[in-house]
Write an enzyme that holds these catalytic residues in place. Structure first.
Site, PDB file in Angstrom:
ATOM      1  N   HIS A 205       0.929 -13.281 -11.545  1.00 25.49           N
ATOM      2  CA  HIS A 205      -0.504 -13.473 -11.337  1.00 25.49           C
ATOM      3  C   HIS A 205      -1.327 -12.445 -11.530  1.00 25.49           C
ATOM      4  O   HIS A 205      -1.154 -11.107 -11.219  1.00 25.49           O
ATOM      5  CB  HIS A 205      -0.378 -14.056  -9.847  1.00 25.49           C
ATOM      6  CG  HIS A 205       0.240 -15.265  -9.576  1.00 25.49           C
ATOM      7  ND1 HIS A 205       1.688 -15.610  -9.956  1.00 25.49           N
ATOM      8  CD2 HIS A 205      -0.210 -16.283  -8.745  1.00 25.49           C
ATOM      9  CE1 HIS A 205       1.850 -16.704  -9.341  1.00 25.49           C
ATOM     10  NE2 HIS A 205       0.863 -17.188  -8.780  1.00 25.49           N
ATOM     11  N   GLU A 208      -6.740 -13.908 -10.681  1.00 25.26           N
ATOM     12  CA  GLU A 208      -6.938 -15.162  -9.771  1.00 25.26           C
ATOM     13  C   GLU A 208      -8.278 -14.847  -8.981  1.00 25.26           C
ATOM     14  O   GLU A 208      -9.158 -15.545  -9.179  1.00 25.26           O
ATOM     15  CB  GLU A 208      -5.667 -15.280  -8.984  1.00 25.26           C
ATOM     16  CG  GLU A 208      -5.911 -16.696  -8.033  1.00 25.26           C
ATOM     17  CD  GLU A 208      -4.655 -16.881  -7.075  1.00 25.26           C
ATOM     18  OE1 GLU A 208      -3.659 -16.146  -7.164  1.00 25.26           O
ATOM     19  OE2 GLU A 208      -4.594 -18.038  -6.491  1.00 25.26           O
ATOM     20  N   ASP A 287       0.298 -24.663  -5.998  1.00 26.26           N
ATOM     21  CA  ASP A 287       0.992 -25.367  -4.784  1.00 26.26           C
ATOM     22  C   ASP A 287       0.574 -26.691  -4.439  1.00 26.26           C
ATOM     23  O   ASP A 287      -0.436 -26.826  -3.580  1.00 26.26           O
ATOM     24  CB  ASP A 287       0.521 -24.125  -3.525  1.00 26.26           C
ATOM     25  CG  ASP A 287       1.303 -22.869  -3.879  1.00 26.26           C
ATOM     26  OD1 ASP A 287       2.148 -22.611  -3.635  1.00 26.26           O
ATOM     27  OD2 ASP A 287       0.273 -22.051  -4.359  1.00 26.26           O
TER      28      ASP A 287
HETATM   29  N1  ADE Z   1       1.900 -17.822  -3.826  1.00 32.90           N
HETATM   30  C1  ADE Z   1       1.906 -18.942  -3.814  1.00 32.90           C
HETATM   31  N2  ADE Z   1       0.764 -19.564  -4.414  1.00 32.90           N
HETATM   32  C2  ADE Z   1      -0.027 -18.343  -4.968  1.00 32.90           C
HETATM   33  C3  ADE Z   1      -1.363 -18.144  -5.393  1.00 32.90           C
HETATM   34  N3  ADE Z   1      -2.100 -19.034  -5.916  1.00 32.90           N
HETATM   35  N4  ADE Z   1      -1.626 -16.893  -5.730  1.00 32.90           N
HETATM   36  C4  ADE Z   1      -0.669 -15.738  -5.371  1.00 32.90           C
HETATM   37  N5  ADE Z   1       0.565 -15.754  -4.703  1.00 32.90           N
HETATM   38  C5  ADE Z   1       0.903 -17.218  -4.508  1.00 32.90           C
HETATM   39 ZN    ZN Z   2       0.290 -19.326  -8.052  1.00 38.37          ZN
END
Ligand code: ADE
Ligand code: ZN
Length: 346
Positions: A205, A208, A287
């Site tokens: 990640h 974000e 999620d």
């Molecule tokens: N864990 C679960 N969803 C996440 C997200 N969007 N960003 C970082 N960690 C996560």
């Molecule tokens: Zn994620």
């Protein structure tokens, strides 16, 4: 590139729902439905600080990533036994199959569970058995990507890797998730180097909520093959050129970005800008129960908000297979099926 036939705009949602696609960014713990959280809490005799499914759902009003993570980790606390992990993954895989997801790569967060005394074996065996069954009876391929929690130390990531090595044949890749800002990719340089030596695929990640600099170090220090999210890259023209030139896939999650207030509304999302700049963008759910939608919800709502068309749909689906960690012959087969679907869709 395959030239898609013109399509009446009212047919677009059906095309999006029925087209074959791959999901490359789904945290399996983020697919726990509130009903299943309550059922597992009862089955395992675990107390949760919510009196009803409705009250829990009402708590899903997030202001940023951390406000979500607090509830997400609390929700995962109901998982104890191998069968719990199986049931969670099975429920997601049924939804994915219904959305015509032909291949999926599931993130899981072992540290959320091992910290509560649950063994790595319990976690991986439950998830892996669900993946095997999905291939057999749903015809969908599924593999596992183990994520390190970046708010914890690199030493703890090394311990987690050690615990997972007996099951390495059940893990296709390594990822990095949890609270981004203040936990840059380079904090995990040594453990990612080790994972690379061991032959795992690598993702992280980045971008974000965190700055473009984190995308640069995910690429140049961790040497990841895909960037999860990456939407902040549009703030850095040189990074955009790098991502386009190297065909680094971004696993973008529009409804997640909306719910975590990364963009004020879907119409302001930069997915179209990233696609138009030639980046290998994919659409994913992140999620799904927490952010209000699985794959097809992400596709249909984003297409409506950004006025995207059938050619974009083809490009996004094709990117998802190309960026996946399946072998070349499986990729070719999926892309042939995708082309066949677009040729015959009336
Ligand atoms: N864990 C679960 N969803 C996440 C997200 N969007 N960003 C970082 N960690 C996560
Ligand atoms: Zn994620």
């Amino acid at each position: 590139m395959f030239k898609v036939k013109p399509l009446a705009p009212e047919r677009l949602p059906e095309l999006l729902r029925r087209m074959p696609k791959a999901e490359l960014h789904i945290h399996i713990e983020g697919s726990l439905e509130p009903e299943m959280i309550f059922a597992l809490a009862q089955r395992n005799g675990i107390a949760i600080p919510y009196s009803s499914v409705e009250e829990l759902r009402r708590a899903y009003a997030f202001t940023n990533l951390q406000s979500f993570l607090d509830i997400y980790y609390a929700g995962a606390s109901v998982l104890l036994k191998e069968q719990d992990f199986y049931d969670m993954a099975r429920a997601y895989l049924l939804k994915a199959a219904a959305d015509n997801v032909a291949h999926t790569e599931l993130f899981f967060d072992p540290q959320t569970h091992t910290a509560r005394g649950i063994s790595m074996e319990t976690v991986i065996h439950g998830l892996h058995r669900a993946c095997v069954d999905a291939q057999a009876d749903l015809g969908i391929s599924a593999s596992l990507i183990m994520c390190f929690l970046r708010h914890l130390s690199e030493e703890e990531a090394f311990e987690t890797l050690e615990q997972a090595l007996p099951f390495r044949d059940k893990i296709i890749g390594i990822g990095l998730d949890s609270g981004e800002v203040g936990n840059p990719p380079e904090k995990f340089a040594r453990v990612f180097a080790r994972c690379r030596e061991l032959g795992f695929h690598l993702v992280a990640h980045a971008g974000e909520e965190g700055p473009p600099a984190y995308v640069w170090t995910a690429l140049d220090v961790l040497k990841v093959e895909r960037i999860d999210h990456g939407v902040q890259a549009s703030k850095d023209a040189a990074l955009m050129r790098r991502l386009a030139q190297d065909r680094i896939a971004l696993t973008v999650c529009p409804l997640s970005n909306l719910k975590l207030c990364v963009f004020p509304d879907l119409a302001s999302h930069n997915l179209r800008q990233l696609l138009d700049a030639g980046l290998a963008v994919t659409v994913n759910s992140d999620d799904p129960t927490y952010f209000g939608g699985y794959m097809n919800d992400n596709f249909t709502q984003t297409f409506a908000a950004l006025d995207l068309n059938a050619q974009h749909a083809y490009q996004l689906a094709r990117n998802s297979f190309e960026a996946s960690f399946i072998d070349t012959s499986a990729k070719r087969r999926h892309i042939e099926q995708l082309d066949g679907f677009f040729e015959s869709f009336q």
